[in-house]
Design a protein around this motif. Structure first.
Motif, PDB file in Angstrom:
ATOM      1  N   GLU A 209    -147.149  -4.986 -48.286  1.00  0.00           N
ATOM      2  CA  GLU A 209    -146.728  -3.625 -48.315  1.00  0.00           C
ATOM      3  C   GLU A 209    -145.730  -3.508 -49.623  1.00  0.00           C
ATOM      4  O   GLU A 209    -145.508  -2.274 -49.967  1.00  0.00           O
ATOM      5  N   GLY A 210    -145.282  -4.522 -50.257  1.00  0.00           N
ATOM      6  CA  GLY A 210    -144.364  -4.433 -51.326  1.00  0.00           C
ATOM      7  C   GLY A 210    -142.830  -3.727 -50.440  1.00  0.00           C
ATOM      8  O   GLY A 210    -141.884  -3.607 -51.147  1.00  0.00           O
ATOM      9  N   LYS A 211    -142.637  -3.804 -49.391  1.00  0.00           N
ATOM     10  CA  LYS A 211    -141.643  -3.330 -48.659  1.00  0.00           C
ATOM     11  C   LYS A 211    -140.625  -4.458 -48.092  1.00  0.00           C
ATOM     12  O   LYS A 211    -141.081  -5.415 -47.545  1.00  0.00           O
ATOM     13  N   ILE A 212    -139.509  -4.420 -48.543  1.00  0.00           N
ATOM     14  CA  ILE A 212    -138.415  -5.583 -47.589  1.00  0.00           C
ATOM     15  C   ILE A 212    -138.071  -4.768 -46.586  1.00  0.00           C
ATOM     16  O   ILE A 212    -137.284  -3.729 -46.365  1.00  0.00           O
ATOM     17  N   VAL A 213    -138.316  -5.408 -45.457  1.00  0.00           N
ATOM     18  CA  VAL A 213    -138.164  -5.019 -44.273  1.00  0.00           C
ATOM     19  C   VAL A 213    -136.888  -5.491 -43.354  1.00  0.00           C
ATOM     20  O   VAL A 213    -136.462  -5.297 -42.348  1.00  0.00           O
ATOM     21  N   ARG A 214    -136.433  -6.676 -44.212  1.00  0.00           N
ATOM     22  CA  ARG A 214    -135.305  -7.277 -43.404  1.00  0.00           C
ATOM     23  C   ARG A 214    -134.242  -6.475 -43.092  1.00  0.00           C
ATOM     24  O   ARG A 214    -133.862  -5.652 -44.127  1.00  0.00           O
ATOM     25  N   HIS A 215    -133.402  -6.291 -42.155  1.00  0.00           N
ATOM     26  CA  HIS A 215    -132.070  -5.684 -42.042  1.00  0.00           C
ATOM     27  C   HIS A 215    -132.542  -4.176 -41.772  1.00  0.00           C
ATOM     28  O   HIS A 215    -131.523  -3.355 -41.932  1.00  0.00           O
ATOM     29  N   ARG A 216    -133.783  -3.739 -41.868  1.00  0.00           N
ATOM     30  CA  ARG A 216    -133.968  -2.445 -41.660  1.00  0.00           C
ATOM     31  C   ARG A 216    -134.977  -2.230 -40.570  1.00  0.00           C
ATOM     32  O   ARG A 216    -136.136  -1.992 -40.590  1.00  0.00           O
ATOM     33  N   ALA A 217    -134.215  -2.061 -39.269  1.00  0.00           N
ATOM     34  CA  ALA A 217    -135.063  -1.762 -37.999  1.00  0.00           C
ATOM     35  C   ALA A 217    -136.095  -0.733 -38.104  1.00  0.00           C
ATOM     36  O   ALA A 217    -136.963  -0.617 -37.487  1.00  0.00           O
ATOM     37  N   GLU A 218    -135.544   0.420 -38.733  1.00  0.00           N
ATOM     38  CA  GLU A 218    -136.304   1.490 -38.730  1.00  0.00           C
ATOM     39  C   GLU A 218    -137.730   1.361 -39.397  1.00  0.00           C
ATOM     40  O   GLU A 218    -138.642   2.262 -38.995  1.00  0.00           O
ATOM     41  N   LEU A 219    -137.884   0.276 -40.228  1.00  0.00           N
ATOM     42  CA  LEU A 219    -139.041   0.444 -40.973  1.00  0.00           C
ATOM     43  C   LEU A 219    -140.044  -0.661 -40.011  1.00  0.00           C
ATOM     44  O   LEU A 219    -141.330  -0.720 -40.618  1.00  0.00           O
ATOM     45  N   ILE A 220    -139.875  -1.437 -39.226  1.00  0.00           N
ATOM     46  CA  ILE A 220    -140.554  -2.217 -38.426  1.00  0.00           C
ATOM     47  C   ILE A 220    -141.402  -1.403 -37.883  1.00  0.00           C
ATOM     48  O   ILE A 220    -141.001  -0.561 -36.680  1.00  0.00           O
TER      49      ILE A 220
END
Lengths: 220, 282
Positions: A209-220
């Motif tokens: 997806e090209g998204k860095i989801v680390r440290h970003r619980a809302e994106l998971i």
């Protein structure tokens, strides 16, 4: 140029898939060694770590070569970056399998502390997480990767429960202190493997997806 | 840009096109972020539509790269920005191409003055067969600057900005054709900078240069960013990735994707862009 890069990527894919299989296998063996108190199997895991280390170095070299020679972009870049990072996680998981195997060697010589902690269940869940994270990587499936991330909290909770149980048992059966501490270590190592599986899942999501989801619980 | 902003931008220069009709008008920098805007802009060669209804907004004082396979219309679009296509018989624009809100194809535009605001560097270095000094002083002289001191200052400043001064300061009177290809291209850049344009168009400016000379031009683009709006057409995608803030990908005359360079080269929106930049077609 695309053909050359594709060849490099195909080679890289083959190498990292092999490393995935080896690491999954050593984790399974280490868990079995603890459950069956099988010292021989544990020692086999320890001896296989060199293979993991060697393959990790080879994968990294292939990634660096592809980056330096082909300056990949877009999905090719994201794939190679994901490989670099997943490669690192795989090597660490291999080390944790060795740590578990070392505990298995110790536990095989100790009387069973008869703790109520459902170690096989935790081990099974961690193995499923690891398998799913690798499946997500191999099949480039972001949906499975998201499932992996959702499982991590459950493993953390099991690890916390294990600590509480071990503490209680140390008080009630101090003669099993050493075995209990080793069991607690196994739980902690399994929890760390789950963390690395989550890292792999995050890298898979980045790759797709090209998204860095680390440290970003809302994106998971 | 909305209608109100366009009106404001137009009012700044007075009557449409007036800013290109007076050489004494003070230089006005874009203050709304958008320097060049196209609105359903097409370019036809006879009946062939080489650029197809392109809508894009090019930010002021940034570097914008245009990439795409040969024949995709990128150079045609670039040349349309300072009306170089006017010189080609049968070439016809349609739609609007706005510079600070003014349509550069409007009836009252003075093309010479427009090109003073929008300089250009071409693929092949094309210095005049004159001295290094005269090459750089050529534009300012045409503008009516005669004082030797002023010309000296302009030539030095332009050559310094083009990172060529140190190499030529002791031989300004020598013929420019004696310079190396890389030096000639920087001289052309100095010549373009001498007339203080607001926008620099670069049409594959390094395709004839060796890697070292290419690196110098790329470094220069980095240094000029912030003072000039730079639009560069390049076949070298790594160059686009290295030097630009925003990248436009064109294919068969259409603008396929336009956006932040780092995003376009890591996670493009369109599959067509991805296939092109990863070398899977084109």
């Amino acid at each position: 140029m695309a053909v050359h890069l594709q060849k490099e990527i195909d080679l890289l894919k083959k190498s990292i898939l092999h490393l995935c299989a080896v690491v999954e296998d050593v984790v399974n063996k280490a868990v079995t060694a603890v459950q069956s108190r099988d010292e021989d199997l544990a020692r086999k895991v320890m001896s296989e770590d060199k293979q993991v280390d060697d393959e990790e170095v080879r994968v990294e070299e292939e990634c660096l070569k592809a980056l330096a020679l082909h300056q990949p972009v877009a999905i090719d870049l994201r794939y190679i970056i994901a490989c670099l990072k997943i490669n690192n996680d795989l090597e660490r998981i291999g080390d944790l399998a060795v740590n578990i195997a070392e505990r298995a060697v110790y536990l095989s010589r100790e009387p069973d502390p008869d703790i109520q902690f459902d170690f096989p269940l935790m081990a099974e869940k961690v193995q499923v997480m690891l398998r799913k994270s690798l499946d997500a990587f191999i099949n480039m499936d972001a949906a499975i990767a998201h499932q992996v991330l959702e499982s991590d909290d459950e493993i953390d909770a099991m690890n916390r429960d294990a600590i509480l149980l071990v503490k209680e048992h140390i008080k009630s059966a101090p003669e099993h202190l050493d075995a209990l501490i080793n069991l607690w270590s196994v739980s902690r190592h399994l929890e760390r493997i789950a963390d690395h599986a989550s890292n792999i899942a995050e890298d898979v999501i980045y790759m797709i997806e090209g998204k860095i989801v680390r440290h970003r619980a809302e994106l998971i | 840009m909305n209608a109100t902003e366009q009106n404001t931008a137009g009012a700044k220069g007075g009557v449409l096109g007036s800013r290109f009709q007076t050489s004494t008008a003070p230089k006005q920098n874009a203050d709304h972020g958008v320097h060049i805007e196209t609105d359903a802009f097409s370019v036809f060669y006879g009946s062939v539509e080489a650029v197809k209804k392109v809508d894009m907004q090019i930010a002021a004082k940034q570097v914008t790269a245009i990439i795409g396979p040969s024949g995709c219309g990128k150079s045609t679009l670039l040349r349309a920005i300072n009306r170089m296509n006017d010189l080609i018989a049968g070439c016809r624009p349609s739609g609007r191409l706005l510079f600070d809100g003014e349509d550069i194809y409007g009836p009252k535009i003075d093309v010479t003055l427009l090109r003073r605001q929008i300089g250009m560097v071409f693929q092949k270095p094309n210095p005049f067969p004159k001295s290094i000094f005269d090459n750089v002083a050529y534009g300012p002289k045409l503008q009516g600057i005669k004082r030797r001191n002023t010309l000296d200052e302009i030539v030095e400043r332009s050559l310094v900005n083009a990172a060529l001064w140190d190499e030529v300061k002791d031989r300004l009177g020598e013929n420019a054709l004696g310079l190396s290809g890389g030096q000639q291209q920087r001289l052309c850049l100095a010549r373009a900078l001498a007339i203080e344009p607001e926008i620099l168009l670069m049409d594959e400016p390094t395709s004839e240069l060796d890697p070292k000379a290419t690196a110098k031009i790329e470094d220069l683009i980095g240094e000029l960013r912030g003072n000039y709006t730079i639009i560069i057409v390049t076949h070298n995608m790594q160059q686009a990735a290295r030097v630009s803030d925003e990248t436009a990908f064109m294919y068969e005359g259409e603008l396929v994707e336009f956006g932040d360079t780092s995003k376009l080269f890591t996670k493009p929106e369109k599959k067509q862009t991805e296939d092109y930049i990863t070398g899977r077609f084109g």
